[in-house]
Design a protein around this motif. Sequence first.
Motif, short mmCIF file in Angstrom:
data_model
loop_
_atom_site.label_atom_id
_atom_site.label_comp_id
_atom_site.label_asym_id
_atom_site.label_seq_id
_atom_site.Cartn_x
_atom_site.Cartn_y
_atom_site.Cartn_z
N SER A 36 15.82 -0.48 -4.57
CA SER A 36 15.48 -1.61 -3.89
C SER A 36 14.56 -2.43 -3.41
CB SER A 36 17.57 -1.00 -2.93
OG SER A 36 18.05 -0.78 -3.12
N GLN A 37 14.36 -3.43 -3.56
CA GLN A 37 13.19 -4.49 -3.25
C GLN A 37 13.94 -5.25 -2.01
OE1 GLN A 37 12.04 -5.81 -7.11
NE2 GLN A 37 11.87 -3.51 -7.53
N VAL A 94 1.11 -1.02 0.56
CA VAL A 94 -0.32 0.12 0.43
C VAL A 94 0.69 1.51 -0.05
CG1 VAL A 94 -2.06 -1.30 1.75
CG2 VAL A 94 -0.26 0.11 2.36
N GLY A 95 0.98 2.82 -0.48
CA GLY A 95 1.15 3.51 -0.57
C GLY A 95 0.92 4.43 0.32
N LEU A 133 9.49 2.50 1.47
CA LEU A 133 7.88 1.65 1.60
C LEU A 133 8.09 1.24 1.96
CD1 LEU A 133 4.62 2.25 0.52
CD2 LEU A 133 5.57 0.72 -1.68
N LEU A 134 6.95 0.90 3.31
CA LEU A 134 7.16 -0.13 4.64
C LEU A 134 5.95 -1.42 4.09
CD1 LEU A 134 7.82 2.67 7.03
CD2 LEU A 134 9.33 1.39 5.46
N VAL A 142 11.31 -2.82 5.40
CA VAL A 142 11.23 -1.66 4.23
C VAL A 142 10.73 -3.17 3.44
CG1 VAL A 142 12.74 -0.27 2.54
CG2 VAL A 142 13.27 -0.19 5.13
N LEU A 143 9.97 -2.42 2.46
CA LEU A 143 10.06 -4.00 1.34
C LEU A 143 10.59 -3.44 -0.29
CD1 LEU A 143 5.89 -3.64 1.54
CD2 LEU A 143 7.49 -5.50 1.99
#
Length: 154
Positions: free
Chosen positions: A144-145, A7-8, A96-97, A103-104
């Motif tokens: 980074s993912q 989700v954003g 993005l968490l 961190v995702l």
Amino acid sequence: MASSYPVGFYFELSFKGEDAAFLEVSGISKEINLEEITGGGENRFKYRLPTVSTNQNLILKRALIAEGSQLVDWCASTMGEGLINPIETHDVSVHLLNEGGQVLVMWTFFNAYPVKYSISDLKSQESELVIEYMELAYTYFEISQDTSIADLFT
């Protein structure tokens, strides 16, 4: 499967080791410009050739912070002094968490520097938060993912 998509609204920004909460982050964008070339004697179409990639500025929005912030101090010193001193660039990261706060996805913006700072209009007849806006230019960004969700973005 759809419930595993990120989700954003759960994200943070990291600057010089300081994490900051923002209402909105926009401008995470990269595109390749095209140049149109007409072929000699061929009038039916144009060749569209890629040239250079460009980035938008990173735009940060949050409620005005009354106490000191390294990010605001950086904006003030960069823009307040004009070009008397060299512009000090820093790397800035947006994370993005997931629901657990891990961190995702992380976007790292390299050699960023502030190009605009403003606050929302002050209106005596409305009881809205004062929003500060910061706009950062940067050289490029990398993504980074977390490997567990990498398949969602490939």
